[in-house]
Enzyme design. Structure first.
Site, PDB file in Angstrom:
ATOM      1  N   LEU A   1      -2.037   3.369   7.639  1.00 58.31           N
ATOM      2  CA  LEU A   1      -2.151   2.386   6.584  1.00 58.31           C
ATOM      3  C   LEU A   1      -1.546   1.226   7.059  1.00 58.31           C
ATOM      4  O   LEU A   1      -0.498   0.956   7.649  1.00 58.31           O
ATOM      5  CB  LEU A   1      -1.727   2.819   5.317  1.00 58.31           C
TER       6      LEU A   1
ATOM      7  N   HIS B   1       4.079   1.345   1.980  1.00 63.25           N
ATOM      8  CA  HIS B   1       5.132   0.844   1.297  1.00 63.25           C
ATOM      9  C   HIS B   1       6.010   1.461   0.165  1.00 63.25           C
ATOM     10  O   HIS B   1       7.082   1.573   0.062  1.00 63.25           O
ATOM     11  CB  HIS B   1       4.892  -0.673   0.803  1.00 63.25           C
TER      12      HIS B   1
ATOM     13  N   GLN C   1       6.795 -15.262  12.174  1.00 65.20           N
ATOM     14  CA  GLN C   1       6.384 -14.493  13.073  1.00 65.20           C
ATOM     15  C   GLN C   1       4.935 -14.532  13.297  1.00 65.20           C
ATOM     16  O   GLN C   1       4.472 -13.465  14.008  1.00 65.20           O
ATOM     17  CB  GLN C   1       6.734 -12.988  12.309  1.00 65.20           C
TER      18      GLN C   1
ATOM     19  N   ASP D   1       5.451   0.431  13.101  1.00 64.00           N
ATOM     20  CA  ASP D   1       5.759  -0.722  13.794  1.00 64.00           C
ATOM     21  C   ASP D   1       6.962  -0.186  14.387  1.00 64.00           C
ATOM     22  O   ASP D   1       8.163  -0.761  14.373  1.00 64.00           O
ATOM     23  CB  ASP D   1       6.149  -1.761  12.703  1.00 64.00           C
TER      24      ASP D   1
ATOM     25  N   GLY E   1       8.902   1.270   8.603  1.00 67.17           N
ATOM     26  CA  GLY E   1       7.914   2.261   8.755  1.00 67.17           C
ATOM     27  C   GLY E   1       8.119   2.645  10.389  1.00 67.17           C
ATOM     28  O   GLY E   1       7.988   1.423  11.132  1.00 67.17           O
TER      29      GLY E   1
ATOM     30  N   HIS F   1       0.749  -1.229   0.024  1.00 65.00           N
ATOM     31  CA  HIS F   1      -0.074   0.084  -0.127  1.00 65.00           C
ATOM     32  C   HIS F   1       0.835   1.371  -0.036  1.00 65.00           C
ATOM     33  O   HIS F   1       2.018   1.175  -0.003  1.00 65.00           O
ATOM     34  CB  HIS F   1      -0.734  -0.013   1.413  1.00 65.00           C
ATOM     35  N   GLU F   2       0.282   2.254   0.223  1.00 64.97           N
ATOM     36  CA  GLU F   2       0.954   3.671   0.011  1.00 64.97           C
ATOM     37  C   GLU F   2       1.953   3.752   1.140  1.00 64.97           C
ATOM     38  O   GLU F   2       3.180   4.467   1.012  1.00 64.97           O
ATOM     39  CB  GLU F   2       0.061   4.839   0.255  1.00 64.97           C
TER      40      GLU F   2
HETATM   41  O1  PAF Z   1       6.766  -5.236   8.975  1.00 64.31           O
HETATM   42  C1  PAF Z   1       6.865  -6.139   8.062  1.00 64.31           C
HETATM   43  O2  PAF Z   1       6.186  -6.394   7.079  1.00 64.31           O
HETATM   44  C2  PAF Z   1       7.484  -7.463   8.468  1.00 64.31           C
HETATM   45  O3  PAF Z   1       7.433  -7.583   9.766  1.00 64.31           O
HETATM   46  C3  PAF Z   1       8.885  -7.548   7.888  1.00 64.31           C
HETATM   47  C4  PAF Z   1       9.705  -6.485   8.444  1.00 64.31           C
HETATM   48  C5  PAF Z   1       8.991  -7.742   6.398  1.00 64.31           C
HETATM   49  C6  PAF Z   1       9.585  -9.146   8.374  1.00 64.31           C
HETATM   50  O4  PAF Z   1       8.891 -10.033   7.926  1.00 64.31           O
END
Ligand code: PAF
Length: 273
Positions: free
Chosen positions: A181, A34, A58, A147, A144, A31-32
């Site tokens: 987002l 990224h 994860q 997170d 980002g 999305h925007e």
């Molecule tokens: O933030 C994310 O999308 C994921 O945690 C990452 C950093 C790509 C690791 O899988």
């Protein structure tokens, strides 16, 4: 744009490149937010590599691994239009084998906040990020600020394991109503989307309090919890940039974090003050 799925092929391809490499790791459903990471990487580097890998380690048992939005074709298109040079698109078996060496998140900072309700989540994040960084060997990697705990732990890993990549933190992108987002926003119904606006509203109110010199963490958290009610709150915390609790906001060294459940979806957000 070159698409590569084999880690060894990617390593070989990048080996003799004498250019600066910017790397944007993602789990797809771009999305925007990224796109802003990719833009930053393009501004600062000669070559940009994006990975799309839905990392199974994860996700905890019972989480949304199987339903996580998958948009492979759209992701390829977005990367191409955004000027990405190399898209790394591995399968789980390209990244993981049996009896794996893993990275353990630090016992305190990795198991508070999101790590408290999702124990082992950050072990999976750090392990895959370490693998991806070793495959791409970038000059800079982009994450980002939304997170924030992930960003903090990755920066810590890079520092403590004496890695040479530069970690670049990129501002959160929001919808016009304020919702940050996230690929998981796709799970929200129209009503839930409306409810989710309480998250950015609570953070906005915190920043207004700070601008009026109300710096007491307890007072700020209380007000935020009122605004978030009746959503299920995982945490509302006022921390310094080392993720330690602070009794008062320290301007330039504070992050205020929220995680709530809207319907069945966990959403997190934060502001850096
Ligand atoms: O933030 C994310 O999308 C994921 O945690 C990452 C950093 C790509 C690791 O899988």
């Amino acid at each position: 744009m070159k698409i590569i799925s084999n880690p060894f092929e990617l390593k070989e391809y990048l080996k003799n490149k004498n250019e600066t490499v910017g790397f944007v790791p993602t789990m797809g459903a771009l999305h925007e937010g990224h796109i802003s990471l990719i833009k930053k990487a393009k501004e600062q580097n000669e070559l940009v590599v994006v990975s799309v890998f839905l990392n199974p380690t994860q996700f905890l048992k019972g989480e949304d691994l199987d339903t996580y939005p998958k948009k492979d074709e759209a992701d390829k298109h977005i990367c191409k239009l955004s000027g990405v040079d190399i898209l790394f698109f591995p399968k789980a078996e390209d990244i993981y084998g049996d009896d794996e060496v893993t990275i353990n998140a630090p016992k305190v900072r990795g198991f508070v906040l999101e790590g408290n309700s999702r124990p082992s989540h950050f072990n999976g994040v750090l392990t895959v990020v370490m693998k991806l960084l070793n495959i791409v060997n970038p000059t800079r990697a982009y994450f980002g600020k939304k997170d924030a705990q992930q960003l903090n732990l990755i920066s810590l890993m890079v520092k403590q394991l004496f890695m040479s990549v530069e970690i670049v933190a990129v501002d959160t992108v929001r919808e016009s109503g304020g919702l940050a987002l996230s690929s998981r926003n796709a799970y929200l119904s129209v009503h839930e989307r409306q409810e989710a606006l309480k998250i950015s509203a609570s953070l906005h109110s915190a920043s207004m309090m700070v601008s009026k010199k109300i710096l007491d963490s307890k007072e700020i958290v209380k007000k935020m919890r009122e605004i978030l009610s009746p959503l299920e709150i995982f945490y509302v915390e006022v921390l310094n940039r080392d993720f330690e609790q602070i009794s008062h906001v320290e301007i330039g060294n504070t992050v205020i974090l929220v995680e709530v459940k809207v319907g069945t979806t966990r959403l997190l957000d934060n502001i850096w003050l």
